[in-house]
Design an enzyme around this catalytic site. Structure first.
Site, PDB file in Angstrom:
ATOM      1  N   GLU A 276      10.353  12.724  27.063  1.00  0.00           N
ATOM      2  CA  GLU A 276       9.990  13.979  27.742  1.00  0.00           C
ATOM      3  C   GLU A 276       8.477  14.080  27.949  1.00  0.00           C
ATOM      4  O   GLU A 276       7.841  15.018  27.455  1.00  0.00           O
ATOM      5  CB  GLU A 276      10.444  15.177  26.897  1.00  0.00           C
ATOM      6  CG  GLU A 276      11.928  15.222  26.592  1.00  0.00           C
ATOM      7  CD  GLU A 276      12.288  16.345  25.620  1.00  0.00           C
ATOM      8  OE1 GLU A 276      11.390  16.859  24.926  1.00  0.00           O
ATOM      9  OE2 GLU A 276      13.469  16.700  25.561  1.00  0.00           O
ATOM     10  N   ARG A 315      -6.886  26.626  29.425  1.00  0.00           N
ATOM     11  CA  ARG A 315      -6.860  25.735  28.266  1.00  0.00           C
ATOM     12  C   ARG A 315      -8.090  25.868  27.360  1.00  0.00           C
ATOM     13  O   ARG A 315      -7.937  25.889  26.133  1.00  0.00           O
ATOM     14  CB  ARG A 315      -6.654  24.274  28.701  1.00  0.00           C
ATOM     15  CG  ARG A 315      -5.312  24.053  29.428  1.00  0.00           C
ATOM     16  CD  ARG A 315      -5.010  22.574  29.655  1.00  0.00           C
ATOM     17  NE  ARG A 315      -4.821  21.879  28.404  1.00  0.00           N
ATOM     18  CZ  ARG A 315      -5.722  21.152  27.796  1.00  0.00           C
ATOM     19  NH1 ARG A 315      -6.894  20.945  28.349  1.00  0.00           N
ATOM     20  NH2 ARG A 315      -5.458  20.599  26.640  1.00  0.00           N
ATOM     21  N   CYS A 344     -14.604  38.982  32.762  1.00  0.00           N
ATOM     22  CA  CYS A 344     -15.287  39.783  31.749  1.00  0.00           C
ATOM     23  C   CYS A 344     -14.685  39.577  30.367  1.00  0.00           C
ATOM     24  O   CYS A 344     -14.075  40.489  29.784  1.00  0.00           O
ATOM     25  CB  CYS A 344     -15.279  41.241  32.161  1.00  0.00           C
ATOM     26  SG  CYS A 344     -16.274  41.461  33.638  1.00  0.00           S
ATOM     27  N   TYR A 373      -0.704  21.797  32.316  1.00  0.00           N
ATOM     28  CA  TYR A 373      -0.934  23.063  31.624  1.00  0.00           C
ATOM     29  C   TYR A 373      -2.179  23.751  32.179  1.00  0.00           C
ATOM     30  O   TYR A 373      -2.968  24.329  31.443  1.00  0.00           O
ATOM     31  CB  TYR A 373      -1.050  22.831  30.106  1.00  0.00           C
ATOM     32  CG  TYR A 373       0.125  22.054  29.569  1.00  0.00           C
ATOM     33  CD1 TYR A 373       1.386  22.643  29.507  1.00  0.00           C
ATOM     34  CD2 TYR A 373      -0.001  20.723  29.174  1.00  0.00           C
ATOM     35  CE1 TYR A 373       2.485  21.928  29.053  1.00  0.00           C
ATOM     36  CE2 TYR A 373       1.104  20.004  28.725  1.00  0.00           C
ATOM     37  CZ  TYR A 373       2.334  20.613  28.661  1.00  0.00           C
ATOM     38  OH  TYR A 373       3.424  19.915  28.221  1.00  0.00           O
TER      39      TYR A 373
HETATM   40  C1  LIG Z   1       6.023  20.699  26.138  1.00  0.00           C
HETATM   41  C2  LIG Z   1       7.134  19.813  25.754  1.00  0.00           C
HETATM   42  C3  LIG Z   1       7.117  18.467  26.124  1.00  0.00           C
HETATM   43  C4  LIG Z   1       5.970  17.821  26.841  1.00  0.00           C
HETATM   44  O1  LIG Z   1       4.849  17.691  26.049  1.00  0.00           O
HETATM   45  P1  LIG Z   1       3.606  16.812  26.544  1.00  0.00           P
HETATM   46  O2  LIG Z   1       2.642  16.929  25.457  1.00  0.00           O
HETATM   47  O3  LIG Z   1       3.113  17.437  27.813  1.00  0.00           O
HETATM   48  O4  LIG Z   1       4.107  15.435  26.764  1.00  0.00           O
HETATM   49  C5  LIG Z   1       8.227  17.704  25.802  1.00  0.00           C
HETATM   50  N1  LIG Z   1       9.281  18.227  25.151  1.00  0.00           N
HETATM   51  C6  LIG Z   1       9.317  19.517  24.751  1.00  0.00           C
HETATM   52  C7  LIG Z   1      10.508  20.037  24.036  1.00  0.00           C
HETATM   53  C8  LIG Z   1       8.254  20.345  25.047  1.00  0.00           C
HETATM   54  O5  LIG Z   1       8.280  21.637  24.653  1.00  0.00           O
END
Ligand SMILES: *Cc1c(COP(=O)(O)O)cnc(C)c1O
Length: 423
Positions: A276, A315, A344, A373
């Site tokens: 992911e 960020r 502000c 992000y």
């Molecule tokens: C945010 C998130 C990701 C991705 O994270 P990265 O640091 O952008 O790779 C993957 N899995 C889950 C469950 C997340 O919440």
């Protein structure tokens, strides 16, 4: 590597001068490089060589723009989603439901029903209560929901506290020691079909050790669950691999090293692996282009006041994040300055005592590594227009989200009847 490079003394995105885009769409604006997106996907795919049929489910929350999703869909990526809205966006961009993984601690019944209707690949459950609810929603829909539990291996991810998710007191997942009981519970529920285990310990990880520790614990868990009769066919290893924000710091582990570690740890698992990645794919594929409004003297260093602010790029305020800030037409002269936005809030500070290109009013600057992000978290705080996004591909570029102007923001509000006489 990214495709934001100096050519003839000015910063380009692929074959397009950033100044040309600034002229046309004005600033602030997010600019993304297709070539960089493609390269990051290819680097990850090749790092995972030897792993049979991995599912790379891009974490949509990192950058959900339809054009970004469509680019990644064409490369064969799936989607890791955390809301019904992200499922809708992913499907609309051409990501098939059978490549969508539904994560998140707060899935509502309506979101569960929708995800079941479209037929997502997997629900990552984060509590027993959620398992019960999903089972009853699935039963009422006449289907079985394919599920994994997100387990919390209790390892410190060695990253910023706000993006650490795998320690015991985290809101995410179930404690790994409670997992066997949770799977036993779920296996007795009529609406669920157990298929996997999931883990995600945090984001912007700059060290493989916590990941390796977590995956090792997951491997042990898979063996235990199988010994108790659970059919585990999928292991979701989450995202979290860091990207280089600051070139002067040690680089985060390479995808190649990550792939090598994953192959080593998962060799005997006999599962389909799921990944992911979010930041790794889009982080360095974007910049936030901004113009210097004015330079104001400061006690220690001058304040470079830019037309981007914390509402555009949250960020630094949220995570103390460090973004490299480069002049689009550097003179070669450097200075030490503070870079701030017009909002502000003292938190609207992008950089303090930063050694950087010297800039003056009217100059363009690029906040690097702003693909993840970043636009995704932008808002209209201080009644600032919502920042537009642009996608470059070679010598072509297109606006992929127009600026949402103040008239539209005002028009979205409603005046109740009792105020109409005076408004
Ligand atoms: C945010 C998130 C990701 C991705 O994270 P990265 O640091 O952008 O790779 C993957 N899995 C889950 C469950 C997340 O919440």
């Amino acid at each position: 590597m990214d495709h934001f490079q100096l050519r003839n003394g000015e910063l380009y995105c692929e074959d397009v001068p950033l100044a040309e885009i600034a002229e046309a769409v004005e600033t602030p604006a997010y600019i993304y490089s297709t070539a960089t997106l493609v390269r990051h996907v290819e680097v990850l795919q090749s790092a995972l060589h030897g792993i049979p049929n991995p599912l790379i489910a891009y974490a949509v929350k990192a950058n959900p723009n339809a054009a970004v999703l469509a680019t990644l869909a064409q490369l064969g990526l799936g989607a890791d989603v955390v809301s019904g809205g992200e499922i809708q966006r992913s499907l609309a961009a051409g990501i098939p439901a059978e490549k969508i993984v539904f994560s998140g601690v707060g899935k509502t019944e309506a979101e569960m029903r929708y995800a079941l209707e479209v037929g997502v690949f997997q629900f990552n459950l984060e509590s027993l209560d959620e398992a019960d609810t999903l089972s009853s929603v699935a039963t009422s829909t006449g289907v079985r929901a394919p599920v994994a539990f997100r387990v919390n291996p209790d390892v410190a991810a060695d990253t910023h506290a706000k993006i650490t998710t795998g320690v015991a007191e985290s809101k995410f997942g179930i404690a790994i020691d409670d997992a066997p009981a949770a799977y036993a519970h779920a296996s007795a529920l009529p609406g669920l079909s157990i298929q996997g285990v999931a883990v995600h310990i945090g984001s912007q990880l700059t060290n493989l050790a916590p990941l390796e520790q977590a995956f090792t614990k997951v491997g042990e868990l898979i063996a235990k669950l199988r010994s108790e009769g659970r059919d585990i066919r999928v292991a979701d290893l989450g995202g979290g691999l860091g990207v280089p924000y600051n070139p002067d710091l040690p680089h985060p582990p390479s995808p190649e090293d990550y792939g090598e570690m994953v192959r080593r740890i998962t060799r005997d698992w006999d599962v389909r692996l799921l990944f992911e990645p979010g930041r790794l794919i889009v982080g360095n594929a974007g910049v936030l282009l901004s113009r210097v409004v004015r330079v104001k003297p400061g006690a220690a260093h001058p304040f470079v006041i830019v037309d981007a602010a914390m509402n555009d790029l949250m960020r630094p305020a949220l995570y103390d994040a460090w973004h490299k800030i480069d002049a689009v037409r550097p003179t070669g002269e450097q200075w030490t300055a503070n870079v701030v936005g017009p909002v502000c809030e003292t938190g609207d500070t992008f950089a303090t005592a930063r050694k950087m290109d010297r800039t003056s009013a009217g100059d363009l600057v690029a906040f690097k590594t702003a693909g993840a992000y970043a636009a995704a978290m932008s808002s209209t705080y201080n009644s600032r227009p919502l920042t537009p996004e642009v996608l470059v591909d070679g010598s072509s570029w297109a606006i992929i989200r127009p600026r949402v102007g103040i008239e539209s923001l005002i028009a979205a509000d409603r005046i109740p009847d009792w105020l109409k006489a005076t408004a």
